[in-house]
Structures are given as C-alpha cells and as structure tokens.
Write an enzyme that holds these catalytic residues in place. Structure first.
Site, PDB file in Angstrom:
ATOM      1  N   GLY A  87       0.674  -5.184   0.792  1.00  0.00           N
ATOM      2  CA  GLY A  87      -0.464  -5.258  -0.126  1.00  0.00           C
ATOM      3  C   GLY A  87      -0.104  -5.881  -1.469  1.00  0.00           C
ATOM      4  O   GLY A  87      -0.973  -6.418  -2.159  1.00  0.00           O
ATOM      5  N   GLU A 146      -0.224  -9.511  -0.853  1.00  0.00           N
ATOM      6  CA  GLU A 146      -1.653  -9.823  -0.664  1.00  0.00           C
ATOM      7  C   GLU A 146      -2.403  -9.819  -2.002  1.00  0.00           C
ATOM      8  O   GLU A 146      -3.289 -10.649  -2.221  1.00  0.00           O
ATOM      9  CB  GLU A 146      -2.270  -8.822   0.321  1.00  0.00           C
ATOM     10  CG  GLU A 146      -1.731  -9.042   1.737  1.00  0.00           C
ATOM     11  CD  GLU A 146      -2.039  -7.895   2.690  1.00  0.00           C
ATOM     12  OE1 GLU A 146      -1.832  -6.717   2.310  1.00  0.00           O
ATOM     13  OE2 GLU A 146      -2.494  -8.162   3.819  1.00  0.00           O
ATOM     14  N   ALA A 154       0.859  -1.176   0.000  1.00  0.00           N
ATOM     15  CA  ALA A 154       0.000   0.000   0.000  1.00  0.00           C
ATOM     16  C   ALA A 154       0.896   1.228   0.000  1.00  0.00           C
ATOM     17  O   ALA A 154       2.058   1.165   0.420  1.00  0.00           O
ATOM     18  CB  ALA A 154      -0.881  -0.013   1.240  1.00  0.00           C
ATOM     19  N   GLU A 204       4.365  -5.279   7.284  1.00  0.00           N
ATOM     20  CA  GLU A 204       3.514  -4.280   7.942  1.00  0.00           C
ATOM     21  C   GLU A 204       3.906  -4.000   9.387  1.00  0.00           C
ATOM     22  O   GLU A 204       3.852  -2.855   9.842  1.00  0.00           O
ATOM     23  CB  GLU A 204       2.038  -4.730   7.906  1.00  0.00           C
ATOM     24  CG  GLU A 204       1.371  -4.576   6.545  1.00  0.00           C
ATOM     25  CD  GLU A 204       1.527  -5.767   5.639  1.00  0.00           C
ATOM     26  OE1 GLU A 204       2.405  -6.617   5.888  1.00  0.00           O
ATOM     27  OE2 GLU A 204       0.768  -5.874   4.668  1.00  0.00           O
TER      28      GLU A 204
HETATM   29  N1  CO8 Z   1       4.591   3.254  -0.564  1.00  0.00           N
HETATM   30  C1  CO8 Z   1       5.007   4.442  -1.032  1.00  0.00           C
HETATM   31  N2  CO8 Z   1       6.230   4.643  -1.599  1.00  0.00           N
HETATM   32  C2  CO8 Z   1       7.029   3.566  -1.710  1.00  0.00           C
HETATM   33  C3  CO8 Z   1       6.650   2.282  -1.249  1.00  0.00           C
HETATM   34  C4  CO8 Z   1       5.355   2.155  -0.656  1.00  0.00           C
HETATM   35  N3  CO8 Z   1       4.877   0.976  -0.228  1.00  0.00           N
HETATM   36  N4  CO8 Z   1       7.670   1.426  -1.471  1.00  0.00           N
HETATM   37  C5  CO8 Z   1       8.643   2.141  -2.064  1.00  0.00           C
HETATM   38  N5  CO8 Z   1       8.269   3.424  -2.210  1.00  0.00           N
HETATM   39  C6  CO8 Z   1       9.038   4.528  -2.812  1.00  0.00           C
HETATM   40  C7  CO8 Z   1      10.180   4.966  -1.915  1.00  0.00           C
HETATM   41  O1  CO8 Z   1       9.714   5.885  -0.938  1.00  0.00           O
HETATM   42  C8  CO8 Z   1      11.124   5.601  -2.924  1.00  0.00           C
HETATM   43  O2  CO8 Z   1      10.630   6.894  -3.239  1.00  0.00           O
HETATM   44  P1  CO8 Z   1      11.682   8.137  -3.390  1.00  0.00           P
HETATM   45  O3  CO8 Z   1      12.511   7.756  -4.593  1.00  0.00           O
HETATM   46  O4  CO8 Z   1      10.798   9.308  -3.621  1.00  0.00           O
HETATM   47  O5  CO8 Z   1      12.475   8.162  -2.130  1.00  0.00           O
HETATM   48  C9  CO8 Z   1      10.923   4.734  -4.173  1.00  0.00           C
HETATM   49  O6  CO8 Z   1       9.685   4.052  -3.984  1.00  0.00           O
HETATM   50  C10 CO8 Z   1      12.022   3.694  -4.349  1.00  0.00           C
HETATM   51  O7  CO8 Z   1      12.113   2.941  -3.132  1.00  0.00           O
HETATM   52  P2  CO8 Z   1      13.478   2.772  -2.309  1.00  0.00           P
HETATM   53  O8  CO8 Z   1      14.407   3.904  -2.570  1.00  0.00           O
HETATM   54  O9  CO8 Z   1      13.104   2.496  -0.887  1.00  0.00           O
HETATM   55  O10 CO8 Z   1      14.060   1.452  -3.013  1.00  0.00           O
HETATM   56  P3  CO8 Z   1      15.054   0.383  -2.358  1.00  0.00           P
HETATM   57  O11 CO8 Z   1      15.472  -0.501  -3.475  1.00  0.00           O
HETATM   58  O12 CO8 Z   1      16.076   1.033  -1.540  1.00  0.00           O
HETATM   59  O13 CO8 Z   1      14.107  -0.471  -1.362  1.00  0.00           O
HETATM   60  C11 CO8 Z   1      12.127  -1.672  -0.737  1.00  0.00           C
HETATM   61  C12 CO8 Z   1      13.071  -1.253  -1.884  1.00  0.00           C
HETATM   62  C13 CO8 Z   1      12.853  -2.633   0.199  1.00  0.00           C
HETATM   63  C14 CO8 Z   1      10.949  -2.380  -1.390  1.00  0.00           C
HETATM   64  C15 CO8 Z   1      11.651  -0.426   0.042  1.00  0.00           C
HETATM   65  O14 CO8 Z   1      11.201   0.551  -0.877  1.00  0.00           O
HETATM   66  C16 CO8 Z   1      10.568  -0.690   1.006  1.00  0.00           C
HETATM   67  O15 CO8 Z   1      10.806  -1.239   2.083  1.00  0.00           O
HETATM   68  N6  CO8 Z   1       9.309  -0.279   0.683  1.00  0.00           N
HETATM   69  C17 CO8 Z   1       8.178  -0.398   1.553  1.00  0.00           C
HETATM   70  C18 CO8 Z   1       7.668  -1.817   1.607  1.00  0.00           C
HETATM   71  C19 CO8 Z   1       6.527  -1.955   2.605  1.00  0.00           C
HETATM   72  O16 CO8 Z   1       6.691  -1.700   3.784  1.00  0.00           O
HETATM   73  N7  CO8 Z   1       5.330  -2.372   2.118  1.00  0.00           N
HETATM   74  C20 CO8 Z   1       4.183  -2.562   2.941  1.00  0.00           C
HETATM   75  C21 CO8 Z   1       3.351  -1.326   2.980  1.00  0.00           C
HETATM   76  S1  CO8 Z   1       2.006  -1.467   4.130  1.00  0.00           S
HETATM   77  C22 CO8 Z   1       0.844  -2.378   3.305  1.00  0.00           C
HETATM   78  O17 CO8 Z   1       1.049  -2.815   2.196  1.00  0.00           O
HETATM   79  C23 CO8 Z   1      -0.431  -2.605   4.020  1.00  0.00           C
HETATM   80  C24 CO8 Z   1      -1.488  -3.260   3.118  1.00  0.00           C
HETATM   81  C25 CO8 Z   1      -2.846  -3.187   3.770  1.00  0.00           C
HETATM   82  C26 CO8 Z   1      -3.327  -1.769   3.838  1.00  0.00           C
HETATM   83  C27 CO8 Z   1      -4.723  -1.699   4.299  1.00  0.00           C
HETATM   84  C28 CO8 Z   1      -5.393  -0.355   3.895  1.00  0.00           C
HETATM   85  C29 CO8 Z   1      -5.033   0.795   4.659  1.00  0.00           C
END
Ligand code: CO8
Length: 267
Positions: free
Chosen positions: A118, A121, A73, A141
C-alpha cells in the site's frame, strides 16, 4: 512577506501548510508508517482540506522517521479481515488514492525509505515521485497470500509496463531507488538529506504556474490515459478551449507580451 505555517497533528498524520505547499507526513514510525483504517480516514480528511483550500497549490507527502515512507497496509488489521470487510476496506482505500490522483492539484511523494504494498501504491497515486537513495520499493502482497488491493495491479503496469509490473507483483522482490528510477517508477533519486528540497523545488515551480491550467492539464493526462488516442486528443482540445476561457490565460499571455511576471489568480 513572511508566510505563517499552519500545523495540525492528527493521531497518525502530521499536516502542515507553508505558503502554497501542504505537507502530509504519515506518522506511525513504530510500525514503519503502516496504513491502518484510522490513518486512511485521516488521509481522506487532509486531502479533502488541501483540495478545498485555494491557498494550497501542491501537496508533498512523506513518512516520519528515516526508515520508511509507508511499509504497506497494517498487517495486524489485515490478519483479522473477513472477505466482506476486506472488500469494503479495499474500496475505501482505493477511493482515498483516487482522491489523491484526481485532486486537481499535484501531490509529490518524497519516498524516504520503504514504500511497500500500500505504500508503493500510495506513491503511485501521487503525481510525481522522488526517492532517497536508501529507499526500497515493491509489492510484497503475494508473500502474505493476498494480491495488491490499492492499485498495484493497475497503476504499476500503467507506469512501468506490463512486464516489469508482473515481475514486481509476482516476485514480491524489493527494488532499490536506482532500479525504480531506471524503470520509471520514480522520477529522480537524491541523497536522503536532499529529498524534501527536491520535492519543494518542483512544488515551487508548479505553484508559480496558472492553477486552472495545472488542473486541466492533470485531468487531460489522467483521463486521456484511459482513452484511445483520438478521444484523448479530443479531450485535450476541449480542455485547451476551457483553459482559454480563464482570466489566467489573458494574464499569462499578456504578461509574456508585456515582458513581466504573470500574477495568476486561479480564475
Ligand atoms: N503492518 C504492520 N506492522 C508493520 C508493517 C506493516 N505493513 N511493516 C512493518 N511493521 C512493523 C513490524 O511488525 C515491526 O513491529 P515490532 O517492532 O512490534 O515487531 C516494526 O514495524 C519494524 O519492522 P521490522 O522489525 O520488520 O523492520 P525490518 O527493518 O526488519 O524490516 C521490512 C523492514 C522489510 C519493511 C519489514 O517490516 C516488512 O517486510 N514489512 C511488511 C511489508 C509488507 O509486506 N507490506 C505489504 C503489506 S500488504 C498491503 O500493503 C496491501 C495493500 C492493499 C490492502 C487492501 C485493503 C485490505
């Protein structure tokens, strides 16, 4: 006969139909294809279209770029959510994933990179999952102070068992595609360049079969999984009987006996 491709670009998705296959590509590569509200609404729209279009027999979903399927998400939106909004947001997302799971036609997830939160999921709501060997999957999460909200606590234990689901949900660790294959989270792992072809090969096999039989078979598995065995078997017998009422059953059995290919009409 050549098949014409129909191509629609949404703000956050690319939707394309080629023959019996519809392709959905989540297209927000700058944020690793994170699912914001608008993307979820577009997902609903394209899956409703695929469901209504009898020409579409299988959907393949993947992520744009070579880094991510869907990294979860959108954390920018999550950061600002009130509890009341979060409840609505979660129900709406769960309904989209339920639509995918119960579409009546299979969806194949081609997981071409990160499938986190997500994103994992979304893949789990699909019927079949293939991953490229550089993919990473997980439910991170709890690192964000939340729990999975799009089915991670429910579909993951049904797919991989309670112990592995607890390990993934509680540790937030990312696992490799090979590990996902070992625990049954994905069905196969390929080189990145072979991923779409792997999905398409199965999609073509499915599309050659009787559409109503595919639909009832999915229904028997999806609904039956939630029932005691005896009730599930009763449902199977009932849907078997329904499949025997179709023109496709007459065509499929006759084609076998006449040693020719069946020509199914989905009737
Ligand atoms: N949301 C928003 N932006 C994101 C997300 C995300 N999930 N993942 C990555 N990005 C963005 C980063 O902020 C970054 O943006 P910017 O260039 O502006 O800084 C860009 O994408 C590239 O990402 P990274 O620089 O972090 O890339 P890396 O290769 O260093 O890392 C990772 C890759 C490991 C995937 C890392 O980006 C990461 O950990 N991302 C988040 C993963 C995460 O925690 N996902 C779970 C989110 S919570 C969820 O999914 C809940 C679902 C249920 C919700 C229910 C409704 C409310």
């Amino acid at each position: 006969m050549a098949t014409t491709a129909v191509f629609t670009r949404f703000e956050n998705l690319i939707y394309e139909k080629k023959g019996a296959i519809a392709y959905v590509t989540v297209n927000r590569p700058k944020v690793l294809n994170a699912l914001n509200r608008a993307t979820m609404s577009e997902l609903r729209a394209v899956f409703e279209d695929a469901q209504a279009d009898a020409g579409v027999r299988v959907v393949i979903i993947t992520g744009a770029g070579d880094k991510a399927f869907v990294a979860g998400a959108d954390i920018k939106e999550l950061n600002l959510l009130s509890p009341v909004e979060a409840k609505e947001y979660t129900h709406r997302g769960q309904a989209v994933f339920d639509l995918i799971e119960n579409l009546g036609k299979p969806t194949i997830a081609c997981i071409n990179g990160f499938a986190l939160g997500g994103g994992c999921e979304l893949a789990m709501a699909c019927t079949i999952r293939f991953a490229s060997d550089n993919a990473k999957l997980g439910q991170p999460e709890v690192k964000l102070g939340i729990i999975p909200g799009y089915g991670g606590t429910q579909r993951l234990p049904r797919l991989v068992g309670k112990g592995m689901a607890m390990q993934l949900n509680l540790s937030a660790e990312m696992i490799t595609a090979q590990e996902a294959l070992r625990i049954g989270l994905v069905n196969d792992v390929t080189a990145p360049g072979d991923l779409m072809a792997r999905g398409e090969a199965i999609a073509h096999k499915i599309a050659a079969n009787a559409p109503l039989a595919i639909k009832y078979c999915m229904e028997a598995v999806n609904k039956g999984m939630e029932m005691p065995l005896a009730e599930g078997l009763f449902l199977e017998a009932t849907l078997f009987a329904v499949s025997c009422s179709t023109e496709d059953k007459k065509e499929g059995t006759s084609a076998f006996l006449e040693k020719r290919a069946a020509n199914f009409q989905g009737k």
